[in-house]
Write a protein that holds these residues in place. Structure first.
Motif, PDB file in Angstrom:
ATOM      1  N   GLU A 171      -6.682  13.790 -30.131  1.00  0.00           N
ATOM      2  CA  GLU A 171      -5.911  13.255 -31.254  1.00  0.00           C
ATOM      3  C   GLU A 171      -5.863  11.733 -31.253  1.00  0.00           C
ATOM      4  OE1 GLU A 171      -1.361  13.549 -33.086  1.00  0.00           O
ATOM      5  OE2 GLU A 171      -1.941  14.727 -31.313  1.00  0.00           O
ATOM      6  N   HIS A 172      -5.753  11.149 -30.074  1.00  0.00           N
ATOM      7  CA  HIS A 172      -5.574   9.694 -30.005  1.00  0.00           C
ATOM      8  C   HIS A 172      -6.882   8.952 -29.734  1.00  0.00           C
ATOM      9  CE1 HIS A 172      -1.284  10.232 -30.239  1.00  0.00           C
ATOM     10  NE2 HIS A 172      -1.326  11.096 -29.226  1.00  0.00           N
ATOM     11  N   ILE A 173      -8.012   9.612 -29.994  1.00  0.00           N
ATOM     12  CA  ILE A 173      -9.318   8.976 -29.842  1.00  0.00           C
ATOM     13  C   ILE A 173      -9.995   8.922 -31.208  1.00  0.00           C
ATOM     14  CG2 ILE A 173     -11.635   9.209 -28.848  1.00  0.00           C
ATOM     15  CD1 ILE A 173      -9.651   8.349 -26.787  1.00  0.00           C
ATOM     16  N   SER A 174     -10.612   7.806 -31.512  1.00  0.00           N
ATOM     17  CA  SER A 174     -11.357   7.672 -32.761  1.00  0.00           C
ATOM     18  C   SER A 174     -12.557   6.754 -32.525  1.00  0.00           C
ATOM     19  CB  SER A 174     -10.475   7.097 -33.868  1.00  0.00           C
ATOM     20  OG  SER A 174     -10.007   5.800 -33.506  1.00  0.00           O
ATOM     21  N   MET A 175     -13.536   6.809 -33.428  1.00  0.00           N
ATOM     22  CA  MET A 175     -14.696   5.922 -33.343  1.00  0.00           C
ATOM     23  C   MET A 175     -14.307   4.546 -33.872  1.00  0.00           C
ATOM     24  SD  MET A 175     -16.974   7.754 -31.917  1.00  0.00           S
ATOM     25  CE  MET A 175     -18.442   6.739 -32.100  1.00  0.00           C
ATOM     26  N   GLN A 176     -14.583   3.511 -33.090  1.00  0.00           N
ATOM     27  CA  GLN A 176     -14.193   2.154 -33.457  1.00  0.00           C
ATOM     28  C   GLN A 176     -15.357   1.200 -33.249  1.00  0.00           C
ATOM     29  OE1 GLN A 176     -10.432   0.912 -31.715  1.00  0.00           O
ATOM     30  NE2 GLN A 176      -9.825   3.062 -31.437  1.00  0.00           N
ATOM     31  N   SER A 177     -15.305   0.078 -33.939  1.00  0.00           N
ATOM     32  CA  SER A 177     -16.347  -0.951 -33.836  1.00  0.00           C
ATOM     33  C   SER A 177     -15.982  -1.947 -32.745  1.00  0.00           C
ATOM     34  CB  SER A 177     -16.510  -1.692 -35.171  1.00  0.00           C
ATOM     35  OG  SER A 177     -17.043  -0.830 -36.143  1.00  0.00           O
ATOM     36  N   PHE A 178     -16.979  -2.288 -31.939  1.00  0.00           N
ATOM     37  CA  PHE A 178     -16.784  -3.285 -30.876  1.00  0.00           C
ATOM     38  C   PHE A 178     -17.921  -4.291 -30.940  1.00  0.00           C
ATOM     39  CE2 PHE A 178     -14.546   0.431 -29.353  1.00  0.00           C
ATOM     40  CZ  PHE A 178     -13.397  -0.103 -28.782  1.00  0.00           C
ATOM     41  N   SER A 179     -17.578  -5.515 -30.657  1.00  0.00           N
ATOM     42  CA  SER A 179     -18.577  -6.576 -30.618  1.00  0.00           C
ATOM     43  C   SER A 179     -19.499  -6.375 -29.416  1.00  0.00           C
ATOM     44  CB  SER A 179     -17.897  -7.939 -30.513  1.00  0.00           C
ATOM     45  OG  SER A 179     -18.832  -8.940 -30.193  1.00  0.00           O
ATOM     46  N   VAL A 180     -20.807  -6.463 -29.688  1.00  0.00           N
ATOM     47  CA  VAL A 180     -21.753  -6.337 -28.578  1.00  0.00           C
ATOM     48  C   VAL A 180     -21.770  -7.607 -27.735  1.00  0.00           C
ATOM     49  CG1 VAL A 180     -23.216  -4.703 -29.820  1.00  0.00           C
ATOM     50  CG2 VAL A 180     -23.673  -7.161 -29.996  1.00  0.00           C
ATOM     51  N   LEU A 181     -21.186  -8.674 -28.262  1.00  0.00           N
ATOM     52  CA  LEU A 181     -21.168  -9.941 -27.524  1.00  0.00           C
ATOM     53  C   LEU A 181     -19.974 -10.038 -26.589  1.00  0.00           C
ATOM     54  CD1 LEU A 181     -22.149 -12.324 -30.487  1.00  0.00           C
ATOM     55  CD2 LEU A 181     -23.641 -11.362 -28.697  1.00  0.00           C
ATOM     56  N   THR A 182     -18.799  -9.627 -27.073  1.00  0.00           N
ATOM     57  CA  THR A 182     -17.581  -9.811 -26.279  1.00  0.00           C
ATOM     58  C   THR A 182     -16.985  -8.502 -25.779  1.00  0.00           C
ATOM     59  OG1 THR A 182     -16.127  -9.668 -28.212  1.00  0.00           O
ATOM     60  CG2 THR A 182     -17.029 -11.841 -27.652  1.00  0.00           C
ATOM     61  N   GLY A 183     -17.327  -7.413 -26.448  1.00  0.00           N
ATOM     62  CA  GLY A 183     -16.725  -6.131 -26.075  1.00  0.00           C
ATOM     63  C   GLY A 183     -15.377  -5.889 -26.708  1.00  0.00           C
ATOM     64  N   TYR A 184     -14.918  -6.801 -27.563  1.00  0.00           N
ATOM     65  CA  TYR A 184     -13.615  -6.645 -28.211  1.00  0.00           C
ATOM     66  C   TYR A 184     -13.764  -5.884 -29.529  1.00  0.00           C
ATOM     67  CZ  TYR A 184     -11.907 -10.128 -24.890  1.00  0.00           C
ATOM     68  OH  TYR A 184     -11.563 -10.803 -23.748  1.00  0.00           O
ATOM     69  N   PRO A 185     -12.667  -5.238 -29.970  1.00  0.00           N
ATOM     70  CA  PRO A 185     -12.709  -4.536 -31.263  1.00  0.00           C
ATOM     71  C   PRO A 185     -12.933  -5.518 -32.401  1.00  0.00           C
ATOM     72  CG  PRO A 185     -10.809  -3.847 -29.959  1.00  0.00           C
ATOM     73  CD  PRO A 185     -11.382  -5.036 -29.265  1.00  0.00           C
ATOM     74  N   VAL A 186     -13.736  -5.088 -33.374  1.00  0.00           N
ATOM     75  CA  VAL A 186     -13.992  -5.908 -34.562  1.00  0.00           C
ATOM     76  C   VAL A 186     -13.981  -4.996 -35.784  1.00  0.00           C
ATOM     77  CG1 VAL A 186     -15.330  -7.676 -33.364  1.00  0.00           C
ATOM     78  CG2 VAL A 186     -16.491  -5.638 -34.271  1.00  0.00           C
ATOM     79  N   GLY A 187     -14.086  -5.571 -36.941  1.00  0.00           N
ATOM     80  CA  GLY A 187     -14.102  -4.792 -38.169  1.00  0.00           C
ATOM     81  C   GLY A 187     -15.365  -3.966 -38.299  1.00  0.00           C
ATOM     82  N   GLU A 188     -15.281  -2.914 -39.096  1.00  0.00           N
ATOM     83  CA  GLU A 188     -16.398  -1.985 -39.238  1.00  0.00           C
ATOM     84  C   GLU A 188     -17.625  -2.632 -39.868  1.00  0.00           C
ATOM     85  OE1 GLU A 188     -15.218   1.475 -41.325  1.00  0.00           O
ATOM     86  OE2 GLU A 188     -13.708   2.066 -39.842  1.00  0.00           O
ATOM     87  N   ASN A 189     -17.417  -3.639 -40.684  1.00  0.00           N
ATOM     88  CA  ASN A 189     -18.533  -4.240 -41.404  1.00  0.00           C
ATOM     89  C   ASN A 189     -19.133  -5.446 -40.697  1.00  0.00           C
ATOM     90  OD1 ASN A 189     -18.264  -2.386 -43.541  1.00  0.00           O
ATOM     91  ND2 ASN A 189     -16.606  -3.629 -44.432  1.00  0.00           N
ATOM     92  N   CYS A 190     -18.661  -5.738 -39.519  1.00  0.00           N
ATOM     93  CA  CYS A 190     -19.162  -6.899 -38.788  1.00  0.00           C
ATOM     94  C   CYS A 190     -20.565  -6.635 -38.248  1.00  0.00           C
ATOM     95  CB  CYS A 190     -18.236  -7.251 -37.635  1.00  0.00           C
ATOM     96  SG  CYS A 190     -16.598  -7.809 -38.165  1.00  0.00           S
TER      97      CYS A 190
END
Length: 752
Positions: A713-732
């Motif tokens: 329930e508390h897991i979802s697919m998210q976008s992460f920067s390949v440069l920093t590893g931090y979450p980013v927007g889906e369209n980045c």
């Protein structure tokens, strides 16, 4: 005159004296006889007490019977027609299209019809059952009751008897009740051994005379003079010495048995006591086990030829041994068959068919099930931990295990096939479990299964190499908000002090990659980022994690332990991964399902429950990484071997290539494979080149079920920067989609 008178008086006196002496002698003899009778009476009372106590109570120390798992059949089960037929053959079912009695089956194009034997399962007795199993490409399509022609949702075969636990110098037997013995078998036995059994009182003088006459006219020994009751008395209470005293005791005991117990009780005891052969150092007693010893099937399923042979052997199991002296055994069998025909137990057609049959006895080794030795080692170890009274242990308890004989054979075939081109010094161990219930279903403890002694699956503690890495990554992923699959780890040189030595860990290819994601480090089994991550978490955390996953001993860790410089057995590794594969739910691995007494009453039932050790969210993320390892990482050979199947696993190689490991799982089975040498010398194999092919071949043999996991329930697919590893927007740009804990206030600014 006086002289003559004196002579007369002397004669009278002598006659009187002689008469007195005779009377005194007679009186003395009577007293002596009275004393002897009194002694005999007291001796008989003593014998009666001794005999009655033993005969009425537990007569024998009966070995425990160990059973494999019962094969369960239900629509939709992924089981092939060939696998079901293989199991029926292992249970010694006979292929017979007539299906005239239990223990038979027939095969058509896509059906197998089974006349299942009656059996007392752990949940109760089930009568014989006739049903048909229909197959399609996916496995079992439907099951139909043959007589009622009604579909049923469940059927099962009786479990395979795989071992009798016989202690040194103990007789081996399998108890049968009189009602389980076919009438024709009982009638023929009495015809050959004791025709007047139901009419004499334990001893029959006429039987001695008749046997003498029959033997003389036949020109050889055909009948014995002892009654069946006397034979029982000798076997149960006396030695084999040939003395008058022993014969007298035999007669007395027979009389007491006949007086104290009814004929059916005596006959049943004889059927369970009689010596039927020698299995190496173990004496085989009773016609129940004798039937399995010679023909590998229950007594009730013997044909006329087999029954006649077994009865004939009882005259002299060594002399008429069909394996050593087939000609003697054949003559003896034919003699019994002729007696059966003459007494109209068989008609002419049955007699002529029976005498034409060969002596179809099994090989002696077929009874021992040597290939299950490693598994039975584990069973014995668990049995010793149970609080079952010694008296019950010796009364024929039935031990029901989780052994899957098909999985066991697949594991053995995989080891033999993959190691056939390697040095004989290379050893192997395999542990197969159904991890959802923590059932141990197969164990290979050595390269050669008939080898006894050291069981490497249970007792060989070897360095596990990269097998430890998922434990480290799990602890990181459990720290929500601090680590994710996209977290960047530093893959640069590091120098440490480990175990009082300078230590500079290297990756397998001796290269450094700079920043890598946690997922890349796990899937590609990178050493340096793993060490850095483990040190960030702290060694005490890793030690605690090992215990949470199921390790039942404490380890003192040093930095090198982060790359597997700790020693575990294949069974201990399987226990760790049981929790990892089972979504964080832990249960102690076990070979045992239940233990019952000889009547089917439960003495032990496995009742430990699954307990949650880790959240399903962090386990899901870890499994995602292990699936990637099998797709694109160090275990990518699995993706080539099973291109449309999802598997998960981890390779492991200890320092200097001394140990090759692989642990992996599909939807239901977890398999741990270890290869190495007992002297701990290098084998030149990595986890992917050595142990992984054994794992792969096992699933090709056994069949594989693709991993299916619901997203927590508390897991979802998210976008992460390949440069920093931090979450980013889906369209980045430069972003990757990975499963992660659902976060509030995800960073939406694209990074450049």
């Amino acid at each position: 005159m006086s002289s003559k008178s004196n002579k007369t008086k002397a004669k009278v006196k002598n006659k009187t004296k002689f008469s007195f002496n005779i009377k005194r002698l007679i009186l003395t003899l009577l007293k002596l006889l009275a004393v002897l009778v009194l002694i005999l009476v007291f001796y008989c009372i003593y014998l009666d007490s001794k005999i009655s106590k033993k005969f009425a109570g537990q007569k024998w120390q009966v070995p425990a019977q160990i059973y494999a798992r019962s094969m369960e059949l239900l629509p939709g089960k992924a089981l092939t027609q060939q696998q079901l037929q293989q199991q029926l053959d292992a249970l010694q079912y006979q292929r017979n299209p007539e299906l005239s009695s239990p223990g038979q089956y027939s095969v058509s194009r896509n059906h197998i019809t089974i006349y299942r034997r009656p059996f007392t399962f752990t949940d109760g007795y089930e009568a014989a059952q006739l049903f048909s199993v229909e197959f399609n490409r996916g496995g079992i399509n439907r099951i139909m009751q043959r007589l009622q022609k009604q579909p049923i949702n469940f059927a099962r075969l009786e479990p395979q008897l795989i071992e009798h636990l016989v202690s040194p110098h103990q007789e081996d037997r399998e108890l049968v009740r009189l009602e389980q013995v076919p009438e024709i078998f009982k009638d023929t036995l009495l015809l050959v051994e004791d025709r007047d059994f139901y009419h004499h009182h334990g001893v029959s003088p006429f039987a001695v005379l008749r046997a003498l006459w029959v033997n003389v006219t036949a020109g050889r020994t055909v009948q014995g003079g002892s009654t069946l009751t006397q034979q029982l008395a000798k076997n149960m209470y006396l030695s084999n010495e040939r003395t008058l005293w022993r014969k007298a005791n035999e007669a007395l005991i027979a009389l007491i048995l006949d007086y104290r117990f009814n004929k059916d009780q005596i006959l049943e005891a004889y059927l369970n006591e009689v010596f039927v052969g020698q299995n190496y150092a173990t004496a085989i007693h009773g016609v129940g086990l004798g039937s399995r010893f010679y023909f590998a099937k229950p007594l009730a399923e013997l044909n006329h030829s087999e029954a006649a042979l077994l009865i004939g052997i009882l005259k002299g199991p060594s002399y008429f041994d069909p394996r050593r002296h087939p000609e003697r055994a054949l003559q003896r069998r034919d003699l019994v068959l002729r007696l059966m025909f003459e007494q109209h137990f068989l008609n002419r057609q049955q007699y002529e068919e029976a005498v034409q049959q060969p002596l179809a006895v099994i090989a002696r080794a077929q009874l021992s099930n040597a290939s299950y030795a490693s598994y039975i080692d584990a069973v014995k170890k668990e049995l010793r931990e149970l609080n079952i009274e010694q008296q019950l242990r010796q009364s024929g308890i039935k031990v029901f295990t989780n052994l899957d004989t098909l999985a066991q054979e697949s594991a053995e075939v995989a080891v033999r096939a993959e190691l056939q081109n390697y040095d004989l010094a290379l050893q192997a161990a395999v542990v197969v479990t159904e991890y959802q219930q923590a059932d141990i279903t197969a164990i290979v403890g050595s390269r050669t299964q008939v080898e006894s002694g050291f069981n490497r699956a249970l007792d060989a503690k070897r360095q596990i190499g990269s097998i430890i890495k998922p434990v480290i990554y799990l602890e990181a992923l459990a720290q929500r908000g601090r680590y994710s699959l996209a977290t960047k780890l530093d893959d640069t040189a590091i120098r440490l002090r480990s175990n009082n030595q300078d230590w500079q860990p290297q990756n397998f290819d001796k290269k450094f990659r700079g920043p890598v994601t946690l997922l890349e480090a796990l899937a590609n089994s990178l050493n340096v980022p793993t060490v850095r991550l483990g040190l960030q978490l702290g060694l005490p955390i890793i030690s605690e994690s090992l215990n949470k996953l199921g390790l039942r001993r404490d380890l003192t860790l040093h930095p090198a332990a982060l790359l597997g410089a700790i020693e575990l057995s294949p069974m201990e590794v399987s226990q760790l991964y049981q929790t990892l594969a089972n979504d964080g739910m832990h249960r102690k691995l076990s070979t045992l399902l239940a233990v019952t007494d000889n009547e089917g009453h439960i003495l032990y039932q496995r009742q430990d429950r699954l307990t949650r050790r880790y959240g399903e969210e962090e386990i899901y993320l870890l499994q995602y990484g292990l699936i990637q390892a099998a797709k694109t990482g160090t275990a990518q050979a699995l993706a080539r071997a099973f291109p449309h199947v999802t598997l998960a696993g981890k390779t492991g190689t200890s320092s200097d290539y001394r140990d090759s490991w692989f642990v992996g799982f599909d939807q239901t089975k977890l398999v741990t494979v270890w290869l190495g040498k007992d002297d701990n010398k290098a084998i030149g194999l990595t986890g992917s080149s050595g142990a992984l092919p054994v794992f792969s071949r096992f699933f090709r043999q056994q069949g594989v079920n693709s991993i299916l996991r619901a997203v927590p329930e508390h897991i979802s697919m998210q976008s992460f920067s390949v440069l920093t590893g931090y979450p980013v927007g889906e369209n980045c740009a430069n972003a990757v989609l990975l499963p992660a804990f659902t976060e509030e206030g995800v960073v939406t600014v694209c990074e450049h």
